[in-house]
Design an enzyme around this catalytic site. Sequence first.
Site, PDB file in Angstrom:
ATOM      1  N   THR A  73       0.835  -1.195   0.000  1.00 27.53           N
ATOM      2  CA  THR A  73       0.000   0.000   0.000  1.00 27.53           C
ATOM      3  C   THR A  73       0.870   1.244   0.000  1.00 27.53           C
ATOM      4  O   THR A  73       1.704   1.423   0.877  1.00 27.53           O
ATOM      5  CB  THR A  73      -0.931  -0.008   1.225  1.00 27.53           C
ATOM      6  OG1 THR A  73      -1.860  -1.084   1.077  1.00 27.53           O
ATOM      7  CG2 THR A  73      -1.689   1.301   1.356  1.00 27.53           C
ATOM      8  N   GLN A 114      -3.912  -7.566  -6.531  1.00 28.55           N
ATOM      9  CA  GLN A 114      -4.436  -8.050  -5.257  1.00 28.55           C
ATOM     10  C   GLN A 114      -5.816  -7.439  -5.018  1.00 28.55           C
ATOM     11  O   GLN A 114      -5.964  -6.219  -4.938  1.00 28.55           O
ATOM     12  CB  GLN A 114      -3.502  -7.709  -4.096  1.00 28.55           C
ATOM     13  CG  GLN A 114      -3.945  -8.421  -2.810  1.00 28.55           C
ATOM     14  CD  GLN A 114      -3.132  -8.032  -1.597  1.00 28.55           C
ATOM     15  OE1 GLN A 114      -3.157  -6.873  -1.183  1.00 28.55           O
ATOM     16  NE2 GLN A 114      -2.427  -8.986  -1.015  1.00 28.55           N
ATOM     17  N   HIS A 130      -6.946 -11.232  -1.363  1.00 31.99           N
ATOM     18  CA  HIS A 130      -6.349 -10.848  -0.078  1.00 31.99           C
ATOM     19  C   HIS A 130      -7.219 -11.396   1.053  1.00 31.99           C
ATOM     20  O   HIS A 130      -8.332 -10.924   1.293  1.00 31.99           O
ATOM     21  CB  HIS A 130      -6.269  -9.331  -0.001  1.00 31.99           C
ATOM     22  CG  HIS A 130      -5.368  -8.800   1.075  1.00 31.99           C
ATOM     23  ND1 HIS A 130      -4.801  -9.589   2.046  1.00 31.99           N
ATOM     24  CD2 HIS A 130      -4.930  -7.527   1.340  1.00 31.99           C
ATOM     25  CE1 HIS A 130      -4.059  -8.844   2.856  1.00 31.99           C
ATOM     26  NE2 HIS A 130      -4.121  -7.592   2.431  1.00 31.99           N
ATOM     27  N   ASN A 168      -4.054 -10.222   7.063  1.00 29.03           N
ATOM     28  CA  ASN A 168      -3.780  -8.920   7.674  1.00 29.03           C
ATOM     29  C   ASN A 168      -4.988  -8.225   8.278  1.00 29.03           C
ATOM     30  O   ASN A 168      -5.043  -7.003   8.373  1.00 29.03           O
ATOM     31  CB  ASN A 168      -3.109  -7.982   6.661  1.00 29.03           C
ATOM     32  CG  ASN A 168      -1.829  -8.554   6.097  1.00 29.03           C
ATOM     33  OD1 ASN A 168      -1.361  -9.597   6.557  1.00 29.03           O
ATOM     34  ND2 ASN A 168      -1.259  -7.911   5.114  1.00 29.03           N
ATOM     35  N   TYR A 210      -8.180  -8.054   7.223  1.00 23.33           N
ATOM     36  CA  TYR A 210      -9.206  -7.493   6.356  1.00 23.33           C
ATOM     37  C   TYR A 210     -10.372  -8.481   6.209  1.00 23.33           C
ATOM     38  O   TYR A 210     -10.420  -9.507   6.883  1.00 23.33           O
ATOM     39  CB  TYR A 210      -8.580  -7.052   5.035  1.00 23.33           C
ATOM     40  CG  TYR A 210      -7.516  -5.994   5.267  1.00 23.33           C
ATOM     41  CD1 TYR A 210      -7.849  -4.788   5.881  1.00 23.33           C
ATOM     42  CD2 TYR A 210      -6.178  -6.225   4.963  1.00 23.33           C
ATOM     43  CE1 TYR A 210      -6.880  -3.818   6.153  1.00 23.33           C
ATOM     44  CE2 TYR A 210      -5.202  -5.257   5.241  1.00 23.33           C
ATOM     45  CZ  TYR A 210      -5.562  -4.066   5.838  1.00 23.33           C
ATOM     46  OH  TYR A 210      -4.608  -3.116   6.117  1.00 23.33           O
ATOM     47  N   ASN A 256      -4.209  -5.510  13.165  1.00 24.35           N
ATOM     48  CA  ASN A 256      -5.633  -5.146  13.108  1.00 24.35           C
ATOM     49  C   ASN A 256      -6.474  -5.957  14.097  1.00 24.35           C
ATOM     50  O   ASN A 256      -7.628  -6.303  13.822  1.00 24.35           O
ATOM     51  CB  ASN A 256      -6.189  -5.270  11.682  1.00 24.35           C
ATOM     52  CG  ASN A 256      -5.812  -4.093  10.814  1.00 24.35           C
ATOM     53  OD1 ASN A 256      -5.675  -2.970  11.289  1.00 24.35           O
ATOM     54  ND2 ASN A 256      -5.625  -4.338   9.521  1.00 24.35           N
ATOM     55  N   GLY A 269       9.066  -6.782   0.518  1.00 28.62           N
ATOM     56  CA  GLY A 269       8.307  -5.550   0.594  1.00 28.62           C
ATOM     57  C   GLY A 269       9.174  -4.312   0.652  1.00 28.62           C
ATOM     58  O   GLY A 269       9.509  -3.717  -0.379  1.00 28.62           O
ATOM     59  N   ARG A 270       9.546  -3.904   1.855  1.00 28.37           N
ATOM     60  CA  ARG A 270      10.298  -2.662   2.010  1.00 28.37           C
ATOM     61  C   ARG A 270      11.587  -2.615   1.185  1.00 28.37           C
ATOM     62  O   ARG A 270      11.910  -1.551   0.626  1.00 28.37           O
ATOM     63  CB  ARG A 270      10.574  -2.426   3.499  1.00 28.37           C
ATOM     64  CG  ARG A 270       9.318  -2.020   4.275  1.00 28.37           C
ATOM     65  CD  ARG A 270       9.502  -2.086   5.772  1.00 28.37           C
ATOM     66  NE  ARG A 270       9.723  -3.461   6.220  1.00 28.37           N
ATOM     67  CZ  ARG A 270       9.859  -3.826   7.482  1.00 28.37           C
ATOM     68  NH1 ARG A 270       9.802  -2.926   8.439  1.00 28.37           N
ATOM     69  NH2 ARG A 270      10.056  -5.090   7.793  1.00 28.37           N
TER      70      ARG A 270
END
Length: 375
Positions: free
Chosen positions: A31, A105, A184, A187, A189, A244, A327-328
């Site tokens: 994101t 995604q 997805h 995480n 959601y 979350n 990712g990062r």
Amino acid sequence: MSNQQQNDPLFQPYSMGDLILPNRVLMSPLTRARSSQPGDIPNDMNAYYYQQRASAGLIFSEATQVSPQGKGYAFTPGIHSREQIEGWKKVTGAVHMAGGRIHMQLWHVGRISHPELQPNGSQPVAPSAIKPEGAKTFISADSGMIDVPEPRALETEEMAGIVEQYRQGALNAREAGFDGVEVHAANGYLLDQFLKSGSNHRTDEYGGSLENRLRLPLMVIQAVIDVWGKDKVGVRIGPTGSFNAMYDENPIETFGTFARHLNDLGIAYLEVVEDSFQGNHANGRPEEIIDAIRNVYKGTYIANGAYTAEEARERISKNRCDLVTFGRPFIANPDLPERFRQNAPLNKWDDSTFYGGDEQGYTDYPTLKELEASV
């Protein structure tokens, strides 16, 4: 090229459906909250960002909401309007022009939203009306992180509409030129909320027993398969994740069973967020849960776990996974595969520019070639 480089586990080609991945260094769904407003529309800057990273074995797009109801953060892109489809065509065209491959995604945030982001100021929806304590979102460029309110529990008769949102999103992703899609279900959601016992306290056929908690996620995945075919569909799960405010009483049973169903469906891959996510501790014993999944799921297993290149090589070599998402490191290193190949130093990422903003911290990280040319 040395023998060591030739035998590097990260650089063995891999066949997945009709795609030949040139390496096993995959780009995580990330994101970045930089879509054009109003309308949450992908733009030229987004296309350039993804094109810069086209050397990944496979790119997963940032999480993309399948409907206005599925939106949980300001500036995140959607795949439910004509303008969004056209915007994503710029992205897929740019990636393909650079020789890359990209899956979308598909995302519905469920309760991780805010009335300010919902159509007509409605309450976010969820399996059950349980406030995710500590979960936060942002509703504008200057709102800062704010608490997520208690959601509204979906009515039984609304489930078909949720499935339809994903089916239409899958159709739109195909029109936008993607090579496949990832559902997805991690995480914290919506689909993760249905899967896990801590967030699903329903008493109808969509909650309570494990069989019932699996029902909506499996309906969604089947609907997406009906659009794309099983060889172009993957699923992301987070069996141990606490991000979350998530929790499951028996993740080995829950995700071992879910993985068996996914194996029976014959999906192309399963991406597993192993251990923690976003600094949140893991629930349970990750390696045991991974074993439970690996024992029943026989398709392509993709590991996500903030691994270094060396850790990724080791996990592939030991058959703990087939592919690894990063990712990062991919945020800060558009040419990450080449840096891993050369064992070159990595640019450091600037986490203050992860979400929202402009080119800074987005498309301005230099490649090795650009660094060499500037010396």
